[in-house]
Write an enzyme that holds these catalytic residues in place. Structure first.
Site: not given
Ligand code: ADP
Ligand code: MG
Length: 885
Positions: A327, A632, A636
């Site tokens: 990310d 997070d 996901d």
């Protein structure tokens, strides 16, 4: 008696002696801990220490050895019998302590990754371990959390939970706060309750804890849940299999030695005891335990570097990682958003001030704007109303509690003097929360005159198509293509400066408009844009570069605008000149095979949702990559699960992603992934080092005996000596190798293939050649002395024993390098130096301390003997130390 769900919130408060706007006092908490205990499900019974200790002796060969010793004792060989017994006992103790240590560090790990709860006590929100919760605590749960205890909901913000663990029903249940009159409801129908262990899939809520630990619905069925067993890692499994083969080989060779010895006229009993000792020594029974210890010590080192390993097997897989999909926001960047620019009335406004500092000005060119600037106050106020973050002060410094993107808007509003009181005349009647798939958030607000309006903020490319009007100065105008182009231009301008863009819009709604979410966010009036900076973390650039040198590709994944993503990727030197940037919409149009074809060239995925992440993982995997994937949010979890190394965020991560992951980053930092991979590679190399050492030593021990009987000579080693070598020389240095530092180039090699066997890359060859050499030099030492002193067998045996020990202790330094022993400074690993020194001291004691000489069948040695011994012992390492083989 009424059930919790039948009571009003006030009644619940009364009953539990707490109010929602205050929370429990520390005294109440303490008292309730005493009364009800901790909020934990009773764990499975621990194995008793005695059992663990006794387990050390259950090994078949050890039992045979004990039996043989018993026989020796009965035959009157008391000294031998007692010596062997003592050695076996000490060995057992060491095994016991190793196992204890491994067990303890695994326990500690579990504690570290235990879930946290958001609790309100004495008017302060705090994050504490869920096990600390008591009845009466006020807790907040939000999407992605596991409900930490049984709670009676007092406030619901589109709260939905998934309770299949309790009810089997996999559809989420909407939760509200009103009491239910009906009696005898099943858990699934108690829609104002949240149950321990169930999952918040949407929204957020506040509740009062009404049941903890075993007094929860989950607690009642806890006995039905299977306890978590320790699953052996692939390496442990491989070694266990290897161990079985080695046992057979060792026993066969032992039988050969014993058979040949008996044929040549050695007494059967002597040969038997020697054979059994040899088998015990040659079988690397301690190997799995040492591997576990090495793994868990490595895991502790990782914890110090802020990476928590949730599954031991991840330690091995980490060393194989060839792609890291990370990310952007918060992992590669600081997640400290600051609004730097705004776009309003068709004009660009710049905003000064750094971080969460509340001092700052709004400027057009050089001109300073005040609250009278048309729409400025409206935009900032709306940004604050459609928001979930608050600004807090700690030790004189401001920080944001909540989503940093929201926080940036609160800080911006503060810069013209709007604070949380400014919103007091407005009532939020509905909230549609932000999530990364929708990329927007909305609230329905009612002002003091009971006028209602909707505020929607979110990714500009998502909002703009929903806008039909725009606000310019005092007017609301119909949006034309020209206006859209102008706004698009402004978005591009911000994004190219690496700014994260958010658009804000509104829509007046009448009182009787349905508040059904699906119909709300349309026909909007565009107000303006925010452009916020999120500086890259300092250490990330080097980490990416180091990964590249280690043959690991770093891929950035973000929900942000392509241009923002590209600008930051360039800044981090993650995106090479010919590297590709793909957008979520492009991904949608690509077939799996098309994606697989191009994916090797892609470095940035922008405007993606959780679904895309799964597709990306699969595509990389089909190209043979070992993929590490961070995440997070709740959504996901599937991608994290599908990846080879799922990584979750310790600070911003949700319980669901943490549960799905095998690695948790305590600091949410990309650089920590690199550190973990480095440690993972190191641990694996260290394991190879002591496997190499132990097995080469064992080969040497067996061969010296085998050669001797083949040549028709007396036995060069007596049973106690063999056992002593097994205990002292093999044990300590092997442990120390497990603590070795990595070679300089661990992060300059390509990732290891996950299919690689234990003996790959020449390790098997090294083990055999060094083993043979150690066997040969030991035998030479024995022969030289024995030939001159045929009537002093003990002398020859002492020489053989000492040569064997010294050859191994020199060889141990060779094991530290895959290349050449001379590449490394032997004093780098002080554990090893101490291990070797103590082994040598113990050897000297056994040789020179008179009372032990009869026990270990030794005689004191002269200086000339030592020169012979050391000369011989150095040969294997010197001979092979130069070569890479
Ligand atoms: P990432 O976490 O990868 O940066 P997000 O999914 O959080 O991506 O954000 C995607 C886009 O959604 C952002 O570029 C921004 O425009 C918008 N956005 C982010 N957070 C919020 C929020 N709290 N409210 C409204 N819109 C948001
Ligand atoms: Mg985000």
């Amino acid at each position: 008696m009424k059930k919790w769900y039948q009571l009003d919130v006030e009644q619940v408060e009364q009953k539990l002696q707490v109010t929602t706007n205050r929370g429990l006092t520390p005294k109440q908490v303490e008292q309730r801990h005493k009364q009800y205990g901790y909020n934990v499900l009773e764990s499975t019974k621990q194995t008793s220490k005695w059992i663990i200790f006794l387990k050390q002796f259950q090994d078949f060969m050890v039992l045979v050895l004990l039996a043989a010793t018993l026989i020796a004792g009965m035959l009157g060989e008391f000294v031998d019998a007692i010596a062997i017994m003592v050695i076996v006992l000490v060995n057992g103790f060491i095994g016991y302590f190793q196992e204890q240590k491994a067990e303890k560090s695994l326990e500690k790990l579990k504690e570290l990754s235990a879930p946290m709860a958001n609790v309100f006590r004495e008017q302060k929100w705090d994050k504490i371990s869920s096990r600390e919760l008591v009845v009466g605590d006020i807790v907040k749960v939000s999407s992605g959390d596991r409900v930490p205890a049984d709670i009676r909901i007092v406030k619901s913000n589109s709260l939905e939970t998934e309770e299949s663990a309790l009810t089997g029903e996999s559809l989420p249940v909407m939760k509200h706060a009103t009491a239910i009159i009906r009696d005898d409801l099943d858990a699934g129908d108690q829609v104002n309750m949240g149950f321990m262990g169930t999952l918040v899939t949407r929204g957020s809520g506040i509740g009062i804890v009404v049941g903890t630990g075993m007094n929860t619905v989950m607690g009642q069925i806890a006995s039905l849940m299977s306890s978590t067993k320790k699953i052996p890692t692939p390496l442990e499994r491989k070694l266990a299999e290897l161990g079985k083969i080695l046992i057979v080989v060792a026993i066969l060779l032992t039988i050969l030695v014993v058979g040949l010895g008996v044929i040549q006229g050695h007494p059967v009993y002597n040969m038997f005891l020697a054979g059994v000792s040899l088998a015990v020594a040659a079988i690397p029974e301690g190997l799995p335990a040492i591997v576990t210890v090495a793994l868990s010590l490595g895991v502790q080192r990782m914890i110090r570097k802020k990476a928590i390993v949730r599954k031991l097997s991840a330690v091995e897989t980490l060393g194989c990682a060839s792609v890291i999909c990370s990310d952007k926001t918060g992992t590669m960047t600081e997640n400290q958003m600051t609004v730097k620019e705004m776009f309003l009335n068709g004009e660009n406004i710049s905003v000064t001030g750094d971080g969460f500092d509340i001092e700052g000005k709004f400027l057009i060119g050089k001109k300073k704007l005040n609250e009278n600037h048309p729409n400025l106050e409206t935009m900032l106020l709306y940004g604050q109303l459609c928001n979930n973050a608050t600004l807090q002060v700690k030790k004189g410094k401001y920080y944001v509690d909540g989503d940093p993107t929201d926080g940036a808007l609160v800080v911006a509003a503060r810069k013209i003097g709007l604070n949380h009181m400014s919103g007091d005349n407005f009532k939020i009647i509905k909230e549609i929360p932000f999530d990364s798939d929708r990329k927007r958030m909305s609230v329905v607000v009612e002002d003091e005159n009971e006028n209602r309006f909707l505020i929607t903020k979110g990714a500009p490319d998502v909002l703009l198509p929903r806008c039909n009007y725009y606000l310019e100065h005092e007017n609301r105008k119909l949006i034309k293509q020209r206006d859209r182009d102008k706004i698009e231009n402004a978005i591009d301008g911000m994004a190219e400066k690496a700014l994260r863009t958010i658009a804000i819009s509104m829509r007046p709604i009448s009182k009787d408009t349905s508040l059904e979410s699906a119909f709300l966010e349309k026909d909007l009036t565009f107000i303006g844009l925010y452009g916020m900076i999120d500086p890259p973390r300092k250490e990330v650039r080097t980490a990416i570069e180091e990964c590249r040198q280690a043959g690991i590709k770093t891929v950035m994944i973000t929900g942000d605008h392509v241009k923002t993503a590209r600008a930051i990727a360039k800044d981090l030197k993650l995106l090479p000149d010919n590297g590709l940037v793909l957008e979520g919409s492009q991904l949608n149009q690509m077939s799996t095979s098309e994606l697989e074809e191009t994916i090797e060239d892609v470095y940035v995925f922008a405007r993606v949702t959780a679904e895309h992440k799964l597709k990306i993982v699969k595509a990389f995997q089909s190209r043979g990559h070992i993929v590490a994937m961070t995440g997070d949010g709740v959504n996901d979890a599937p991608a994290i699960k599908a990846s080879d190394i799922g990584i979750s965020m310790g600070i911003s991560g949700t319980d669901v992603t943490k549960e799905a992951s095998s690695l948790v980053l305590m600091d949410d930092n990309f650089a920590t992934i690199k550190a973990a991979i480095q440690e993972g590679r190191n641990i694996y190399e260290n394991i190879r080092k002591f496997i190499r050492y132990l097995l080469a030593s064992n080969v040497g021990e067996i061969l010296v005996m085998l050669f001797a009987v083949l040549l028709g000579m007396p036995l060069p080693l007596v049973p106690v000596q063999i056992l002593w070598v097994n205990l002292v020389t093999d044990g300590l240095p092997a442990m120390a190798l497990g603590l070795d530092k990595p070679e300089d180039d661990v992060m300059k090699r390509a990732p290891r293939s996950p299919n690689e066997g234990v003996f790959a890359r020449g390790l098997g060859f090294k083990i055999i050649t060094r083993g043979i050499m150690i066997g040969i030099v030991t035998l030479i030492g024995f022969m030289v002395v024995y030939q001159d002193n045929p009537d002093n067998l003990v002398y020859g045996q002492t020489i053989a024993f000492t040569t064997l020990v010294m050859a191994q202790l020199i060889h141990v330094f060779d094991c530290r390098s895959e290349k050449s022993v001379f590449e490394r400074n032997p004093f780098e690993n002080m554990y090893l130096v101490f291990a070797v020194i103590s082994s040598v001291l113990l050897l000297l004691v056994v040789i020179y301390w008179a009372p032990l000489q009869p026990v270990f069948h030794t005689v004191p040695l002269a200086l000339s003997d030592w020169m012979l011994i050391l000369g011989l012992a150095a040969i294997p390492t010197v001979l092979f130390g130069f070569t890479k083989k």
